[in-house]
Scaffold this active site. Structure first.
Site, short mmCIF file in Angstrom:
data_model
loop_
_atom_site.label_atom_id
_atom_site.label_comp_id
_atom_site.label_asym_id
_atom_site.label_seq_id
_atom_site.Cartn_x
_atom_site.Cartn_y
_atom_site.Cartn_z
N ILE A 33 8.47 -8.49 9.14
CA ILE A 33 10.24 -7.97 9.52
C ILE A 33 10.60 -8.74 10.64
O ILE A 33 11.56 -8.95 10.95
CB ILE A 33 10.10 -6.47 9.44
N TYR A 182 -2.99 4.15 11.39
CA TYR A 182 -1.87 3.32 11.57
C TYR A 182 -0.45 4.16 11.65
O TYR A 182 0.30 3.84 12.31
CB TYR A 182 -1.47 2.36 10.21
N LYS A 186 2.38 4.41 14.86
CA LYS A 186 3.91 4.21 14.78
C LYS A 186 4.36 5.42 15.04
O LYS A 186 5.47 5.35 15.68
CB LYS A 186 4.12 3.83 13.18
#
Length: 317
Positions: A33, A182, A186
């Site tokens: 991204i 993970y 975030k």
């Protein structure tokens, strides 16, 4: 409505406003991204700096952007978010008097055990994705404050929507599950972005902090950018059904790009894809209920300060 009305035009992801003379930093801008955020921002006339751990990958990404965006002002700096002691030097290497926006995008995602740590002794995903960006923001703040209306754009994840932070085990020492760790890393980033804006507003700073997420962005739905990313005809065929609900990483970049460029975006907002939060053009969405808990955000902030040794408590205005 008269032609001279100052009402903003509808946002068009394919016709971005010009940003000549501005300078943007994208962490992890060499792949995924982050690459597409950098490519799209480069098309606005701005100078775009790719923060990358790997010089060879950064060189490939800058070459790809220059091929697709003639005249692109794009360059790279070496940036290793897992090495907190290196971040001050990395910011010096920007050789900039100001920074108009930073997209805190870089991230590590591990699929399998064992649990790994950074050189500073932090769990690798939490240490890189969150603590690295927390400390980097400290070093960038003077450059951001020197710009007229700078923005800090934190790229979270849809995976964080179903997670909750365990303040007593931020490093996943007691119970390590890679996908959950993970998601929580975030989530910590997203709490940080919102808490940072509260603190910026408290000191009347000209800098705004915005949180975004890319929805469901898959490599298999992402257009090829060789050698940065290559999608085969077979991959495209297999992934076709997923396109009904998910999207490629070029579209996953849209919320971050809008958060950098759209003058109507405000600090403290959350932006994501329009359709179920998974795909489509970027839109503002309500801050998730658990993200709105400012007490958890404040406790995470304090823990991050202690773990990094960086005090962002009195951010410059």
């Amino acid at each position: 409505m008269s032609p001279t009305s100052s009402a903003p035009l509808p946002w068009d992801v394919h016709r971005l406003p010009r940003a000549d003379g501005r300078i943007f930093l994208v962490t992890g801008g060499n792949a995924g991204i982050g690459y597409f955020v950098a490519e799209q921002l480069s098309a606005t006339g701005a100078t775009v700096v790719l923060g990358s751990r790997n010089p060879a990958k950064a060189e490939a990404a800058t070459a790809s952007i220059r091929t697709r965006v003639p005249g692109a002002r794009v360059r790279a700096v070496q940036l290793d978010l897992a090495d907190l002691s290196s971040l001050g030097t990395a910011v010096e290497s920007l050789e900039a008097e100001r920074l108009d926006a930073v997209v805190l995008n870089a991230g590590v995602a591990l699929d399998d055990p064992p649990r790994r740590e950074t050189g500073d002794g932090h769990e690798l995903m939490f240490g890189t994705n969150h603590l690295g960006h927390f400390a980097l923001t400290h070093w960038l703040m003077p450059l951001l404050s020197a710009a007229p209306e700078a923005r800090i754009v934190t790229t979270g994840s849809f995976a964080a929507k179903s997670e909750r932070l365990d303040i007593e085990d931020l490093q996943s020492r007691k119970d390590y599950r890679p996908k959950r760790t993970y998601g929580r890393s975030k989530l910590a980033q997203m709490y940080f972005g919102l808490e940072l804006d509260r603190r910026l507003r408290a000191v009347d700073s000209t800098v705004a902090s915005v949180v975004v997420h890319p929805g469901g962005a898959l490599d298999s739905l992402t257009p090829s950018r060789p050698p940065v990313h290559v999608r085969t005809a077979r991959t495209r065929l297999i992934a076709a059904p997923a396109a009904l609900l998910l999207q490629g990483k070029q579209a996953g970049a849209w919320p971050a790009v809008r958060a950098v460029l759209d003058p109507t975006v405000r600090g403290g907002q959350l932006w994501g894809p329009r359709v179920f939060g998974l795909r489509g053009e970027p839109r503002r969405e309500p801050v998730w209920s658990h993200l709105a808990d400012s007490s958890v955000a404040a406790r995470s902030w304090d823990a991050s300060r202690d773990l990094t040794g960086v005090d962002l408590g009195t951010v410059p205005g």
